[in-house]
Design a protein around this motif. Structure first.
Motif, PDB file in Angstrom:
ATOM      1  N   TYR A 123     -28.997  -0.847 -34.885  1.00 58.04           N
ATOM      2  CA  TYR A 123     -28.370  -1.380 -35.996  1.00 58.04           C
ATOM      3  C   TYR A 123     -27.844  -2.832 -35.829  1.00 58.04           C
ATOM      4  CZ  TYR A 123     -28.115   3.644 -37.300  1.00 58.04           C
ATOM      5  OH  TYR A 123     -28.761   4.941 -37.544  1.00 58.04           O
ATOM      6  N   ILE A 124     -28.450  -3.549 -36.651  1.00 56.38           N
ATOM      7  CA  ILE A 124     -27.825  -4.689 -36.946  1.00 56.38           C
ATOM      8  C   ILE A 124     -27.293  -4.929 -38.410  1.00 56.38           C
ATOM      9  CG2 ILE A 124     -28.098  -7.696 -37.080  1.00 56.38           C
ATOM     10  CD1 ILE A 124     -30.252  -7.302 -34.669  1.00 56.38           C
ATOM     11  N   ASN A 129     -21.058   4.763 -42.451  1.00 55.26           N
ATOM     12  CA  ASN A 129     -20.792   6.065 -41.967  1.00 55.26           C
ATOM     13  C   ASN A 129     -21.151   6.705 -40.468  1.00 55.26           C
ATOM     14  OD1 ASN A 129     -23.662   5.763 -42.026  1.00 55.26           O
ATOM     15  ND2 ASN A 129     -24.084   7.597 -43.461  1.00 55.26           N
ATOM     16  N   ASN A 130     -21.591   5.637 -39.855  1.00 54.53           N
ATOM     17  CA  ASN A 130     -21.867   5.682 -38.321  1.00 54.53           C
ATOM     18  C   ASN A 130     -20.508   5.189 -37.647  1.00 54.53           C
ATOM     19  OD1 ASN A 130     -24.164   7.161 -38.391  1.00 54.53           O
ATOM     20  ND2 ASN A 130     -25.617   5.311 -38.547  1.00 54.53           N
ATOM     21  N   GLU A 131     -19.647   4.423 -38.138  1.00 53.10           N
ATOM     22  CA  GLU A 131     -18.644   3.910 -37.348  1.00 53.10           C
ATOM     23  C   GLU A 131     -18.038   4.663 -36.660  1.00 53.10           C
ATOM     24  OE1 GLU A 131     -16.571   1.187 -36.030  1.00 53.10           O
ATOM     25  OE2 GLU A 131     -17.588   0.572 -37.556  1.00 53.10           O
ATOM     26  N   ILE A 172     -15.330  -4.167 -39.529  1.00 50.06           N
ATOM     27  CA  ILE A 172     -15.972  -5.136 -40.458  1.00 50.06           C
ATOM     28  C   ILE A 172     -17.134  -6.120 -39.625  1.00 50.06           C
ATOM     29  CG2 ILE A 172     -15.493  -7.410 -41.724  1.00 50.06           C
ATOM     30  CD1 ILE A 172     -12.772  -6.310 -42.312  1.00 50.06           C
ATOM     31  N   VAL A 173     -17.029  -6.338 -38.360  1.00 47.68           N
ATOM     32  CA  VAL A 173     -17.796  -7.217 -37.576  1.00 47.68           C
ATOM     33  C   VAL A 173     -19.143  -6.285 -37.362  1.00 47.68           C
ATOM     34  CG1 VAL A 173     -18.183  -8.271 -35.288  1.00 47.68           C
ATOM     35  CG2 VAL A 173     -16.082  -8.544 -36.466  1.00 47.68           C
ATOM     36  N   HIS A 174     -18.930  -4.939 -37.068  1.00 47.42           N
ATOM     37  CA  HIS A 174     -20.040  -4.055 -37.051  1.00 47.42           C
ATOM     38  C   HIS A 174     -20.931  -3.957 -38.089  1.00 47.42           C
ATOM     39  CE1 HIS A 174     -17.215  -1.594 -34.100  1.00 47.42           C
ATOM     40  NE2 HIS A 174     -17.963  -2.604 -33.514  1.00 47.42           N
ATOM     41  N   ASN A 182     -24.064  -8.401 -32.317  1.00 48.13           N
ATOM     42  CA  ASN A 182     -23.520  -7.243 -32.848  1.00 48.13           C
ATOM     43  C   ASN A 182     -24.612  -5.982 -32.917  1.00 48.13           C
ATOM     44  OD1 ASN A 182     -24.597  -8.078 -35.267  1.00 48.13           O
ATOM     45  ND2 ASN A 182     -22.870  -7.022 -36.315  1.00 48.13           N
ATOM     46  N   GLY A 183     -25.830  -6.194 -32.199  1.00 50.32           N
ATOM     47  CA  GLY A 183     -26.489  -4.951 -32.385  1.00 50.32           C
ATOM     48  C   GLY A 183     -26.115  -3.713 -31.700  1.00 50.32           C
ATOM     49  N   ILE A 184     -26.175  -2.802 -32.260  1.00 51.05           N
ATOM     50  CA  ILE A 184     -25.165  -1.400 -31.789  1.00 51.05           C
ATOM     51  C   ILE A 184     -26.633  -0.319 -31.621  1.00 51.05           C
ATOM     52  CG2 ILE A 184     -23.688   0.210 -32.392  1.00 51.05           C
ATOM     53  CD1 ILE A 184     -22.068  -1.671 -33.921  1.00 51.05           C
ATOM     54  N   THR A 185     -26.373   0.338 -30.408  1.00 50.02           N
ATOM     55  CA  THR A 185     -27.766   1.220 -30.157  1.00 50.02           C
ATOM     56  C   THR A 185     -27.104   2.166 -29.031  1.00 50.02           C
ATOM     57  OG1 THR A 185     -29.978   1.345 -29.483  1.00 50.02           O
ATOM     58  CG2 THR A 185     -28.688  -0.498 -28.420  1.00 50.02           C
ATOM     59  N   ASN A 186     -28.048   2.626 -28.294  1.00 49.28           N
ATOM     60  CA  ASN A 186     -27.814   3.684 -27.342  1.00 49.28           C
ATOM     61  C   ASN A 186     -28.660   3.390 -26.158  1.00 49.28           C
ATOM     62  OD1 ASN A 186     -30.050   5.396 -27.966  1.00 49.28           O
ATOM     63  ND2 ASN A 186     -28.339   6.153 -29.618  1.00 49.28           N
TER      64      ASN A 186
END
Length: 525
Positions: A123-124, A129-131, A172-174, A182-186
């Motif tokens: 996610y960028i 709902n994933n926070e 807010i940054v996410h 701020n890419g969020i992954t695993n």
């Protein structure tokens, strides 16, 4: 990757000037900047010069883009390079948005064209709902000191306004799109996405063809050219990827990707553990030289557990001892040893006649176990839904997946399909799982059409029979004693005997040090 996809689809060309796709970019002496200049950090915009934007404005895509359009570069584009820590993502992202037929943001483009086809999570711009699934960044003092520099250097300017890493823990940054940061992954998703660049996945064709990947990973940095931002070190960039060199020297030549604290630290740990394990094996005369670190708790040892209770079924304590020794040859972490001990010690592979299905899957010896093992052996798998079960290479998750598939089904066929259809490390999970219903339901419960298609079924049956005929010789040692080494080696001698007989029959084949194919073996019966 998104830019490379656009190039592959004919929407962009690395050699074209940026103004062909983004006319407003040609202000303030930037009219000759090429797409390749942006992609290889040669655009001259590593920071927002003299910025007075508020944090809120930094989170607004168009505020940043308009400022970059008007800004004069720090150097003539294409003549030098310097790491564009944050601006890189905005520049590349705007190019994608400009050429995309649907005019999607970079975050939307990546979700649709990269994450979804590879069944990955990246996610960028994180959905709100994933926070609750996001792990916070925890920084060490040395990392904070590095990022909170007080000098007016170009490096410090590139980090504004998020010079403190703690700022990236803000929801807010996410939810904003800051593509370079701020890419969020695993880990699983990163692995799948990178794997999709070099070959087909189980669910999709490779993302980039060989020619486009070659273009994207070819260096566009002159040899030994200093990085104007990163303290004059010689970084090397292709079209968005770092390429192998003195700075990016992970694994070996041909590697591509990107340096960064998280991945770099993980890979360094992996390499150091691998090197240590290799050194231990080469310098040791001890056969039991498997790694004892928890990070090395692989499932391969659990996969080869079944023959041990076959050989030692009259003497379970011997079985436990020898199974643990078997584990120690490759995987000697406490989690691996506990998993081995509990599967055997809890009657999982010694099925008492007449006991119910439920009793068999819950009987356990509560001892001082590693917490993850204890959780599984006290029934965690009973309450999990399919999406909560991970069929990975980790011994705990493999054991849980196998028990989960067995517990929630009522036949060998049903549970086998349930286990292997979890995906990921399906072959090993299937092997570990197969021991459980195999012992519980018996061989006749395995669909006959499956058995008929089993490669080397005659050889497998012969070896199993040979193993099963040895217990009477071992039983004389008594349950509380460990079998002497000369008796333990009966298993090895039995298997070797079968192999030698097969080798003699296929004397021409054995000279090439390969076994006959299943068709040849079947025709000889």
């Amino acid at each position: 990757m998104a830019i490379a996809l656009c190039v592959q689809r004919g929407l962009l060309n690395y050699t074209d000037k940026v103004i062909k796709y983004w006319p407003e970019y040609g202000q303030s002496d930037k009219e000759n900047t090429t797409v390749a200049d942006i992609m290889s950090h040669r655009a001259g915009l590593p920071a927002l010069r003299n910025s007075n934007l508020s944090t809120h404005e930094y989170l607004d895509w168009y505020s940043v883009i308009h400022k970059l359009e008007k800004q004069k570069p720090y150097w003539v584009p294409g003549t030098q390079h310097g790491y564009h820590a944050y601006t890189y993502g905005w520049l590349a992202g705007e190019l994608v948005r400009r050429v995309d037929i649907k005019k999607r943001t970079l975050g939307q483009f990546i979700r649709d064209e990269i994450a979804k086809p590879t069944q990955s999570e990246f996610y960028i711009g994180l959905p709100e709902n994933n926070e609750n699934r996001v792990s916070p960044i925890v920084t060490k003092v040395i990392e904070k000191q590095m990022f909170n520099v007080t000098t007016n250097s170009l490096f410090q300017q590139t980090l504004l306004p998020f010079s403190e890493l703690d700022g990236f823990n803000d929801p807010i940054v996410h939810q904003a799109e800051i593509p370079a940061a701020n890419g969020i992954t695993n880990a699983r998703s990163i692995a799948r996405i990178y794997a999709s660049l070099i070959g087909d996945l189980d669910v999709s064709k490779r993302l980039l063809n060989a020619e486009i990947l070659k273009q994207a990973t070819k260096s566009n940095t002159p040899e030994n050219e200093p990085d104007q931002v990163l303290m004059q070190i010689s970084t090397i960039f292709g079209m968005g990827f770092m390429t192998y060199g003195s700075v990016f020297n992970i694994i070996g030549p041909g590697t591509f990707g990107h340096n960064g604290m998280t991945v770099r630290t993980a890979l360094n740990r992996f390499v150091s553990h691998y090197d240590q394990a290799k050194s231990d094996i080469l310098s040791s005369t001890d056969a039991y030289c498997g790694s004892t670190i928890s990070h090395a708790s692989g499932n391969g040892s659990l996969m080869r557990l079944a023959p041990v209770p076959l050989l030692y079924h009259p003497a379970p304590l011997n079985a436990i001892h020898e199974a643990i020794n078997s584990f120690k040859t490759t995987n000697a972490s406490q989690q691996c040893l506990d998993s081995c001990r509990e599967l055997l010690n809890s009657d999982q592979l010694y099925v008492p006649a007449g006991l119910s299905h439920d009793y068999w899957t819950t009987t356990t010896t509560i001892s001082l176990l590693e917490p993850p093992v204890l959780a599984v052996m006290t029934g965690s798998y009973k309450h999990h839904n399919p999406h909560e079960i991970r069929a990975s290479g980790f011994v705990i998750e493999t054991m849980e997946a196998a028990l989960w598939a067995f517990y929630h089904t009522n036949s060998f066929e049903e549970s086998a399909l349930k286990a292997v259809n979890l995906g990921n490390d399906a072959d090993t999970v299937g092997s570990v799982y197969g021991m459980l219903p195999g012992a519980y339901y018996g061989i006749n419960a395995i669909p006959i059409e499956w058995r008929e298609k089993c490669s080397f079924q005659g050889l497998v049956q012969t070896i199993a029979d040979e193993i099963l005929t040895q217990p009477q010789q071992l039983a004389e040692t008594g349950e509380k004693k460990v079998a002497p080494s000369n008796q333990t080696s009966l298993l090895y001698r039995s298997v070797l005997k079968v192999y030698n007989e097969l080798a003699a029959f296929y004397s021409g084949t054995i000279k090439r040090r390969v076994l006959p194919c299943p068709k040849q073996y079947k025709s000889s019966q």
